[in-house]
Write a protein that holds these residues in place. Structure first.
Motif: not given
Length: 140
Positions: A54-55, A62-63, A87-88, A95-97
């Motif tokens: 989740f960054g 990240v958003s 997540m961007r 995006t990433e999941r």
């Protein structure tokens, strides 16, 4: 000798008084602080956002969008929640999941991450999880 002079200690005392103002006796300046999770779902969001997927260690901001939560559900005597989001910001390709499984320890209200078991989330109904996006926005 200087120590015998009556004003020798006066300079040292004045210096200590002047430096005493720098020791924290006054209120610290207002600074941004970490948002404190209030409700249970915000606590789940805080645990999820502390994870690398989740960054948590990303140097880039990240958003999150389309965040969802499934649970509570029982699996092998454990109460689990699954948190997913898009997540961007970390990848130029879009995006990433991100996905994490969180265990609630009944009675102690502790939350912990269940590692290496993302398959327990399969087949459980998820609902929108705006608390994750709101908590992430407040933190940044």
């Amino acid at each position: 000798m200087i120590d015998d002079h009556p004003t020798a200690h006066l300079g040292a005392a004045l210096a200590l008084l002047w430096l005493g103002g720098c020791t924290g006796a006054s209120k610290p300046p207002i600074a941004a602080t970490e948002a404190v999770p209030a409700g249970f779902r915000e606590r789940v969001a805080a645990v999820a956002l502390a994870q690398v997927p989740f960054g948590a260690v990303s140097l880039l901001p990240v958003s999150f969008e389309k965040s969802r939560i499934a649970g509570p559900f029982e699996d092998g005597g454990r109460t689990l929640y699954c948190v997913t989001s898009r997540m961007r910001g970390r990848s130029l390709l879009g995006t990433e999941r991100a996905k994490v499984v969180i265990r609630e320890e009944i009675g102690s209200e502790r939350l912990s991450v269940v590692r290496d078991e993302p398959e327990v989330c399969e087949g459980h109904r998820s609902v929108p999880f705006p608390e994750l996006e709101a908590y992430a926005a407040r933190r940044s």
